[in-house]
Structure formats: structure tokens, C-alpha cells
Design a protein around this motif. Structure first.
Motif, short mmCIF file in Angstrom:
data_model
loop_
_atom_site.label_atom_id
_atom_site.label_comp_id
_atom_site.label_asym_id
_atom_site.label_seq_id
_atom_site.Cartn_x
_atom_site.Cartn_y
_atom_site.Cartn_z
N GLY A 75 0.80 -1.22 0.00
CA GLY A 75 0.00 0.00 0.00
C GLY A 75 0.83 1.27 0.00
O GLY A 75 1.92 1.34 0.59
N ARG A 76 0.32 2.30 -0.68
CA ARG A 76 0.99 3.59 -0.78
C ARG A 76 -0.05 4.70 -0.60
O ARG A 76 -1.22 4.53 -0.90
N GLU A 77 0.44 5.86 -0.16
CA GLU A 77 -0.38 7.06 -0.27
C GLU A 77 -0.32 7.52 -1.72
O GLU A 77 0.62 7.21 -2.47
N GLU A 78 -1.32 8.28 -2.13
CA GLU A 78 -1.43 8.67 -3.54
C GLU A 78 -0.22 9.46 -4.02
O GLU A 78 0.20 9.36 -5.18
N SER A 79 0.39 10.24 -3.11
CA SER A 79 1.52 11.10 -3.48
C SER A 79 2.87 10.39 -3.39
O SER A 79 3.90 10.98 -3.74
#
Length: 364
Positions: A75-79
Motif C-alpha cells: 500500500g501507498r499514499e497517492e503522493s
């Protein structure tokens, strides 16, 4: 066997249900050969010598996720660098590439909890995939994702599942169960479905005729008692619904996660005993999966003699677990899986996501 395990052996040989206390005792057993023999006895009696596998393709729509669990490397943050969100054309391209295999039969669709995507966005992917590739079965989304869809849409879990089923979803994936303990979940994944919410998705899915899988992510901060409690919660629901198809042991892979510095990867010993104990405790599950991606191919092959009768599939391209340091290949060819099964004297059987046998490979 002797001492505290004599009574457990008697129960196993007489098809008597093991208790929570029995399960905890089994985790103290240092005789791995006995444990494997007991699990393999049950496997053979319940399932015979067939080992199930899929010719399938994993499709991970996005790694952008609101949950950002401490045990997740995907998982990642959008930025964040490396984040992605696939469009329809990209998804179709992945599946078309997989379809170069003439025996390709199914899709496994799981993703992050994207903060901007609506439920209809996810629903549209399933609708398009089903219409574009009608010959492929579609297993998709986890109890965590279904709970997320309900919350962002304002719809009930039942209505979410009915809509997905109506556009072509045929089974629910087993991930997201992690450890069914809110103590663990509050520490590692507080932003996603609770233990009860995950179980409720499975219960409702079973009530409308959607089969689901179940899993356990072990080897992080859980206690052995919590592992056993997890198995019993699954067993209790299976008693009521009968809708679980297979159980998957996921050993925690710490690389590139928030827990990397504090927790070492599980040993082969722990992996094999956990699979064996799962077979013994989950007396109402027909299938136990040896997931070669996380276990590695050699350990998965041994696990087929420790109670497992399902080795998952070819996968085509696996991304989620390789982000966490999985050292296995990203895919296997069907003939490689067939050889893995045949080498231990078992019978390979290609199946769909609901364990309907498509063909038995009984000749070289």
C-alpha cells in the motif's frame, strides 16, 4: 506419541473435534514428523490424493490505500513514489497478456482501498472484465474491501455483494482476515475492517450463495493463543454456513514494512506446523492451501504432506507479496505446478475458483 499428545492423537483418529486447549498444546509440540503425520492422515481421509491448482492471473487494480497497515509493503499514499491506479485499458492489457496461456481460466482481483474511487468504480472493473473475458471465472475482493465498499457507498454489505455477483463475481478472496483479534488489528491495521466485520462479510456472502476463502496472517505480533482463537472463529462460522472453500496460511514477510526492524520472518518449522495444526483444527474445511508464493515452492511442496491439498495457481504476475520480499517466482507455468504435485505422488487437478474440477492430469 506420549504425554499430553496421546489424547489428541486419539481424538484425531476417531474424528473427534479438537478444543482450543488442544490447539494451544499442539503449538508446543516439538515432534514435527508426528504433527505432519496426523495432519496428512486427516488430509488423505478427507480429500484423497488430488491436489487442486488454478491457471489464473492476479490483477491488482491499485496500490493506493487509505489503510496503510503496518504489515503491508504494497500500500501507498497517492503522493508516494511507486503508487499507481490502473485504468480499464491497462487492466485489459494485463489479462490479454495472461490469455496467451491457452489454459488460462480465472482472475484473482484484489486492490488497495483507494481514497478517490467509488464502489461503482470497482464494480465497473468487474463488469468490464466479465463481459470482455466471459470464459474466465472471477474471484475478487476481500472482506476488508467489501466492508470499505459498503462504508463509502452507504449501501449494505448484502447489496454490495449482490451487485458484484450480478456483474460476474463468482467468489470472494480470503485475504484481510489477518488475525481475527481486535487487539492485533488495533495495533497493526486500525483503519480497516474489524474482526467481526470481516466475519460478517463472509456470513452474508455465504447466505446469498457466494463462496469465500479464509486466511490467517501469522508470525508478527500475535500470540499462539490468538492463532488458535482465529482458527476456532473460522470453524464456528463454517459450522453455521458451510461457505468457506479453502484456508490459506500466510506467513508474515517483514521486508519493506513498518515491522521490518522488529520482526524476523517465520521459519520453515513454524510454517509447516501452522499448516498442520490448521488442518487438524479446521475439521469442517475440506481444503487447506499451501501458498507457494509466500512459503516458497520447496516448502509448499513439503506442506502438501503436512495437511495441504491446494497449491493455489500459476498466478501470472504477483505483486503484493513480492513488495514484502517474497523470494519465490512471480509466476509458475502449469507444467511446473504439475511436476511439483506429481513429484510427491499426488494427482494434479486444475479447478476453477469454486473448486469445480476442470481437468485431472492423470497421465504424463
Amino acid at each position: 506419541m506420549f504425554g499430553t499428545f496421546t489424547e489428541i492423537e486419539r481424538k484425531v483418529l476417531n474424528d473427534e473435534r479438537l478444543t482450543r486447549e488442544d490447539g494451544i498444546k499442539l503449538f508446543s509440540c516439538n515432534d514435527l514428523s508426528w504433527l505432519g503425520a496426523m495432519a496428512d492422515y486427516v488430509r488423505k481421509k478427507k480429500c484423497g490424493d488430488i491436489v487442486y491448482y488454478n491457471v489464473n492471473c492476479h490483477v491488482n487494480l491499485t496500490n493506493i490505500c487509505t489503510s496503510l497497515c503496518k504489515f503491508c509493503a504494497f500500500g501507498r499514499e497517492e503522493s508516494t513514489k511507486g503508487s499507481y491506479a490502473m485504468n480499464v485499458e491497462q487492466v485489459i492489457s494485463v489479462v490479454e497478456d495472461a490469455m496467451k496461456d491457452p489454459n488460462m481460466s480465472g482472475l484473482h482481483v484484489v486492490s488497495g482501498l483507494h481514497p478517490q474511487w467509488s464502489f461503482e468504480h470497482y464494480l465497473n472493473f468487474i463488469d468490464i472484465l466479465h463481459k470482455k473475458f466471459p470464459s474466465l471465472y472471477i474471484k475478487g475482493f476481500t472482506g476488508v474491501e467489501i466492508t470499505h465498499f459498503a462504508k463509502i457507498s452507504g449501501k449494505s454489505v448484502k447489496n454490495i455483494l449482490i451487485e458484484l455477483k450480478n456483474v460476474g463475481l463468482q467468489a470472494i478472496a480470503g485475504g484481510g482476515a489477518e488475525i481475527l483479534s481486535d487487539r492485533v488489528r488495533n495495533l497493526l491495521c486500525p483503519k480497516k475492517a474489524t474482526a467481526d466485520e470481516w466475519l460478517e462479510v463472509a456470513r452474508i456472502a455465504h447466505s446469498i450463495g457466494l463462496k469465500t476463502n479464509a486466511s490467517m496472517l501469522y508470525g508478527h505480533i500475535e500470540t499462539l493463543e490468538e492463532r488458535v482463537n482465529h482458527l476456532i472463529k473460522l470453524r464456528d462460522l463454517q459450522d453455521i454456513t458451510g461457505g468457506f472453500q479453502t484456508f490459506i496460511c500466510f506467513p508474515f514477510l517483514p521486508k519493506n514494512t513498518a515491522l521490518e526492524k522488529d520482526i524476523k520472518q517465520t521459519s520453515m518449522w513454524d510454517d509447516l506446523r501452522t499448516i498442520a495444526i490448521s488442518r487438524l483444527m479446521l475439521d469442517n474445511f475440506k481444503n487447506i492451501k499451501a501458498y507457494w508464493v509466500m512459503l516458497t515452492v520447496p516448502v509448499a511442496q513439503v506442506a502438501l504432506n503436512f495437511g495441504a491439498n491446494d497449491i493455489d495457481g500459476t498466478i501470472h504476475k504477483e505483486n503484493i507479496l513480492h513488495e514484502a520480499g517474497a523470494t519465490s517466482p512471480k509466476s509458475l507455468k502449469e507444467d511446473e505446478i504439475i511436476k511439483i504435485i506429481r513429484d510427491i505422488g499426488r494427482i494434479p487437478a486444475a479447478c476453477d475458483c469454486n473448486f469445480n474440477i476442470l481437468r485431472i492430469i492423470d497421465k504424463v
